[in-house]
Structure formats: structure tokens, C-alpha cells
Scaffold this active site. Sequence first.
Site, PDB file in Angstrom:
ATOM      1  N   ARG A 260       0.933  -1.306   0.075  1.00 40.45           N
ATOM      2  CA  ARG A 260      -0.124   0.004   0.068  1.00 40.45           C
ATOM      3  C   ARG A 260       0.782   1.126  -0.013  1.00 40.45           C
ATOM      4  O   ARG A 260       0.499   2.259   0.486  1.00 40.45           O
ATOM      5  CB  ARG A 260      -0.841  -0.090   1.081  1.00 40.45           C
TER       6      ARG A 260
ATOM      7  N   ALA B 154       0.012   4.232   2.562  1.00 40.44           N
ATOM      8  CA  ALA B 154      -0.610   3.929   3.701  1.00 40.44           C
ATOM      9  C   ALA B 154       0.459   4.589   5.080  1.00 40.44           C
ATOM     10  O   ALA B 154       0.355   3.993   6.163  1.00 40.44           O
ATOM     11  CB  ALA B 154      -0.466   2.423   4.048  1.00 40.44           C
TER      12      ALA B 154
ATOM     13  N   LEU C 272       3.987   5.647   7.049  1.00 35.68           N
ATOM     14  CA  LEU C 272       5.116   4.994   7.757  1.00 35.68           C
ATOM     15  C   LEU C 272       4.942   3.528   7.493  1.00 35.68           C
ATOM     16  O   LEU C 272       3.964   2.921   7.850  1.00 35.68           O
ATOM     17  CB  LEU C 272       5.322   5.422   9.115  1.00 35.68           C
TER      18      LEU C 272
ATOM     19  N   LEU D 270       5.247   0.348   9.207  1.00 37.20           N
ATOM     20  CA  LEU D 270       5.012   0.115  10.479  1.00 37.20           C
ATOM     21  C   LEU D 270       5.927  -0.944  10.851  1.00 37.20           C
ATOM     22  O   LEU D 270       6.568  -1.158  12.037  1.00 37.20           O
ATOM     23  CB  LEU D 270       3.698  -0.132  10.936  1.00 37.20           C
TER      24      LEU D 270
ATOM     25  N   GLU E 266       1.106  13.287   5.330  1.00 39.84           N
ATOM     26  CA  GLU E 266       2.037  14.123   5.390  1.00 39.84           C
ATOM     27  C   GLU E 266       2.812  14.220   4.180  1.00 39.84           C
ATOM     28  O   GLU E 266       3.175  15.236   4.069  1.00 39.84           O
ATOM     29  CB  GLU E 266       2.961  13.531   6.730  1.00 39.84           C
TER      30      GLU E 266
ATOM     31  N   GLU F  25      -1.926   7.501  13.657  1.00 38.26           N
ATOM     32  CA  GLU F  25      -0.728   7.452  14.771  1.00 38.26           C
ATOM     33  C   GLU F  25      -1.344   7.616  16.127  1.00 38.26           C
ATOM     34  O   GLU F  25      -0.889   7.161  17.119  1.00 38.26           O
ATOM     35  CB  GLU F  25       0.128   8.944  14.478  1.00 38.26           C
TER      36      GLU F  25
ATOM     37  N   GLY G 249       5.392  12.401  12.731  1.00 43.22           N
ATOM     38  CA  GLY G 249       6.944  12.626  12.715  1.00 43.22           C
ATOM     39  C   GLY G 249       7.158  13.180  11.453  1.00 43.22           C
ATOM     40  O   GLY G 249       8.302  13.475  11.197  1.00 43.22           O
TER      41      GLY G 249
HETATM   42  C1  1HE Z   1       1.441  -1.952   5.526  1.00 45.54           C
HETATM   43  C2  1HE Z   1       1.289  -0.737   6.164  1.00 45.54           C
HETATM   44  C3  1HE Z   1       2.016  -0.001   6.681  1.00 45.54           C
HETATM   45  C4  1HE Z   1      -0.217  -1.775   4.894  1.00 45.54           C
HETATM   46  N1  1HE Z   1       3.197  -0.335   7.118  1.00 45.54           N
HETATM   47  N2  1HE Z   1       2.908  -2.477   5.903  1.00 45.54           N
HETATM   48  N3  1HE Z   1      -0.393   3.709   8.768  1.00 45.54           N
HETATM   49  C5  1HE Z   1      -1.395   3.122   9.204  1.00 45.54           C
HETATM   50  O1  1HE Z   1      -1.427   2.795  10.272  1.00 45.54           O
HETATM   51  C6  1HE Z   1      -2.208   2.423   8.198  1.00 45.54           C
HETATM   52  C7  1HE Z   1      -1.980   0.970   7.940  1.00 45.54           C
HETATM   53  N4  1HE Z   1      -2.650   0.171   6.866  1.00 45.54           N
HETATM   54  C8  1HE Z   1      -3.962   0.181   6.700  1.00 45.54           C
HETATM   55  O2  1HE Z   1      -4.638   0.404   7.694  1.00 45.54           O
HETATM   56  C9  1HE Z   1      -4.565  -0.643   5.424  1.00 45.54           C
HETATM   57  O3  1HE Z   1      -3.413  -1.400   5.125  1.00 45.54           O
HETATM   58  C10 1HE Z   1      -4.921   0.296   4.444  1.00 45.54           C
HETATM   59  C11 1HE Z   1      -6.106   0.882   4.566  1.00 45.54           C
HETATM   60  C12 1HE Z   1      -3.765   1.242   3.967  1.00 45.54           C
HETATM   61  C13 1HE Z   1      -5.096  -0.630   3.160  1.00 45.54           C
HETATM   62  O4  1HE Z   1      -5.917  -1.895   3.358  1.00 45.54           O
HETATM   63  P1  1HE Z   1      -5.855  -3.049   2.489  1.00 45.54           P
HETATM   64  O5  1HE Z   1      -7.170  -3.880   3.322  1.00 45.54           O
HETATM   65  O6  1HE Z   1      -6.138  -2.634   0.948  1.00 45.54           O
HETATM   66  O7  1HE Z   1      -4.534  -3.755   2.619  1.00 45.54           O
HETATM   67  P2  1HE Z   1      -3.899  -4.454   4.080  1.00 45.54           P
HETATM   68  O8  1HE Z   1      -4.225  -5.964   3.822  1.00 45.54           O
HETATM   69  O9  1HE Z   1      -4.116  -4.150   5.048  1.00 45.54           O
HETATM   70  O10 1HE Z   1      -2.337  -4.520   3.610  1.00 45.54           O
HETATM   71  C14 1HE Z   1      -1.749  -5.110   2.418  1.00 45.54           C
HETATM   72  C15 1HE Z   1      -0.171  -5.161   2.692  1.00 45.54           C
HETATM   73  O11 1HE Z   1       0.514  -4.134   3.069  1.00 45.54           O
HETATM   74  C16 1HE Z   1      -0.150  -6.129   4.317  1.00 45.54           C
HETATM   75  O12 1HE Z   1       1.293  -6.870   4.149  1.00 45.54           O
HETATM   76  P3  1HE Z   1       1.005  -8.370   3.704  1.00 45.54           P
HETATM   77  O13 1HE Z   1       2.583  -8.750   3.681  1.00 45.54           O
HETATM   78  O14 1HE Z   1       0.246  -9.056   4.711  1.00 45.54           O
HETATM   79  O15 1HE Z   1       0.310  -8.578   2.349  1.00 45.54           O
HETATM   80  C17 1HE Z   1       0.083  -4.987   5.110  1.00 45.54           C
HETATM   81  O16 1HE Z   1       0.823  -5.318   6.205  1.00 45.54           O
HETATM   82  C18 1HE Z   1       0.875  -3.999   4.470  1.00 45.54           C
HETATM   83  N5  1HE Z   1       0.754  -2.703   4.777  1.00 45.54           N
HETATM   84  N6  1HE Z   1       0.044  -0.770   5.296  1.00 45.54           N
HETATM   85  C19 1HE Z   1       3.546  -1.657   6.821  1.00 45.54           C
HETATM   86  N7  1HE Z   1       1.627   1.288   7.077  1.00 45.54           N
HETATM   87  C20 1HE Z   1       6.766   9.998   9.812  1.00 45.54           C
HETATM   88  S1  1HE Z   1       5.980   9.246  10.982  1.00 45.54           S
HETATM   89  C21 1HE Z   1       4.210   8.779  10.131  1.00 45.54           C
HETATM   90  C22 1HE Z   1       3.558   8.007  11.054  1.00 45.54           C
HETATM   91  C23 1HE Z   1       2.630   7.268  10.495  1.00 45.54           C
HETATM   92  O17 1HE Z   1       2.495   7.080   9.087  1.00 45.54           O
HETATM   93  S2  1HE Z   1       2.003   6.130  11.471  1.00 45.54           S
HETATM   94  C24 1HE Z   1       0.487   5.220  10.350  1.00 45.54           C
HETATM   95  C25 1HE Z   1       0.791   4.115   9.630  1.00 45.54           C
END
Ligand code: 1HE
Length: 265
Positions: A32, A68, A70, A72, A118, A138, A146
Site C-alpha cells: 500500500r 499507507a 510510515l 510500520l 504528511e 498515529e 513525525g
Molecule cells: C503495511 C502498511 C504500513 C499496509 N506499514 N505495512 N499507517 C497506518 O496505520 C495504516 C496501516 N494500513 C492500513 O490501515 C491498511 O493497510 C490500508 C487501509 C492502507 C489498506 O488496507 P488493505 O485492506 O487494502 O490492505 P492490507 O491487507 O491491510 O495491507 C496489504 C499489505 O500491506 C499487508 O502486508 P502483507 O505482507 O500481509 O500483504 C500490510 O501489512 C501492508 N501494509 N500498510 C507496513 N503502514 C513519519 S511518521 C508517520 C507515522 C505514520 O505514518 S503512522 C500510520 C501508519
Amino acid sequence: MKTFTQHHDIHFERLGEEQEVAVIRLTRGAKRNALNDRLILALRDLFENMPEGVRSAVIAGEGPHFCAGLDLSELKERDAGQGLHHSRMWHAALERVQYGPVPVIAALQGAVVGGGLELASACHIRVADASAFYALPEGSRGIFVGGGGAVRIPKLIGAARMTDMMLTGRVYNAQDGERIGLAQYLVPEGAAFDKALELAVRVAQNAPLTNYALMHALPRIAEQPADQGLFTEAMMAAIAQSAPEAKTRLNDFLEGRAAKVRKQD
Ligand code: 1HE
């Protein structure tokens, strides 16, 4: 002729009649377009080394989601000092996007969340399609923004709305996102990239000093006390209007060669 280059998880291409538009596409769709360190550094390097002749840029994400945020999986064990430097690395990269060489237009679809919002906020224009949604998870992940979000997002929507998004996990849909100012354009699903490219081609036609003033002078003027802001505005106006390009453009209008301002449908 098109030119492309593949960086780490970024596809770079030049479009437009004179290849004046840089198209930067995040290509980690399987994750994503989550931003890991390598991807953030690649973005920074790209904006620092924008090729000659590029006059505007589009940032887009592969697949149904813009970004999506950072990655994580990289947010494991970081002590306070490492966390500080990590955030500063994001700042440096997104600073290159906002205060880089050319105006940047973000094409948004699906998730525009966390660090993805961001990144979008560091761009100059945001075009969202009807599938876009915005959140700052976050708040519920036990962390804080961040990547410059605390500075840039309140400028778009106000501190109260950002506080609500982080405290309650509120998700804005595309329509409400446009209404509150997260995006300036709302287009039908699937149409964000084409609209962003159309705008980028238009932006690339402006006098370079006008674009420079909008990117570099306007945000600084907006931060200054009114008296200083007016002074800076006068300096920037004088510099912009003294460029030969400005004189040509003004003459073109006076002699009937330039487009008039027309009401849009
Ligand atoms: C990820 C990430 C990620 C997806 N880091 N791997 N951001 C978040 O808290 C958002 C987290 N992501 C989600 O809520 C959802 O993934 C989505 C709404 C973006 C998309 O949902 P969906 O159903 O289409 O996809 P999915 O099945 O959740 O994700 C597909 C793959 O992407 C899956 O990996 P797989 O190996 O199991 O296929 C997920 O783990 C991976 N994936 N999002 C790592 N964010 C400078 S500071 C900034 C601080 C932040 O940004 S915190 C907010 C982080």
C-alpha cells in the site's frame, strides 16, 4: 519520447510535450505504498537531483491506495535519539518536496493516511478521486505524527480538526476531505492522475519566477507579521515583474495575444 527510471520503489518518468512534467510514482502497491526509510530517502534524492527542464511534478501511488504512511514494520525498537533522527530524516525529505525546484501536484486515491497524508500535505496541490480517504492513525497506534504533519496539516484544516482526527481516529471521505481543505480538487474515481497531469502541464507554462514565488515566498509571507509580509510581498512582486518573461507576457495580453480570464463551467 518518454524517459523513465526505476529507483527503489519509485518509478520516475517525464511527460508533456517538452517532457516538462516529472511523474513520480510510488511502486510499493503490495504494501500500500508504505514509506520505508529507503523510499523516503529516494524521494529526497529525487527532488534534490531533479533533471534540468522539469517545470512541475506529479506524485502518485500505484494501486488502489495513494499511501499507507510510515512502514510500520520498521517501527520496532528505536530509542528516543533514533526516533528523533528518523523524524528529522522525514522532515528533510518532505522539505525537499515542498521547497524543492518545482510545484508538486499529488494525485490521491484510496488511503491517504498517516505519513501518506504528511507527504500529500507537503505537495502544492492535492487532487483526490472519489475513493480517497484521510486519517491519522498515529493517534490509535500510540505514536505521534513525525513527518511534518503537525506543522502542515493544521495549515490546511486547522488544529481543531487535526486534533479530532488523532484523538478519535476520525476518517474523512473524499467529499468531506475536499470540503475541509485536505484536497483542492475532487474528481470521479480513477480520474485523479489525469487531472493532476493536466494541472501540472498548466503549471509548467507559468513564468518560473512566478512558480518560485508561490512555492518559496508565499508560505513564508503567510507566516510573517502583516507589516513584514507586505514588505516581502513588495520585494517579490518587484523581482517577478522585472523578469523579461513577465514583460513579454504582459505585452502579449495588451496586444491581444494572450488568453483572457473566462468563467469556468
Ligand atoms: C503495511 C502498511 C504500513 C499496509 N506499514 N505495512 N499507517 C497506518 O496505520 C495504516 C496501516 N494500513 C492500513 O490501515 C491498511 O493497510 C490500508 C487501509 C492502507 C489498506 O488496507 P488493505 O485492506 O487494502 O490492505 P492490507 O491487507 O491491510 O495491507 C496489504 C499489505 O500491506 C499487508 O502486508 P502483507 O505482507 O500481509 O500483504 C500490510 O501489512 C501492508 N501494509 N500498510 C507496513 N503502514 C513519519 S511518521 C508517520 C507515522 C505514520 O505514518 S503512522 C500510520 C501508519
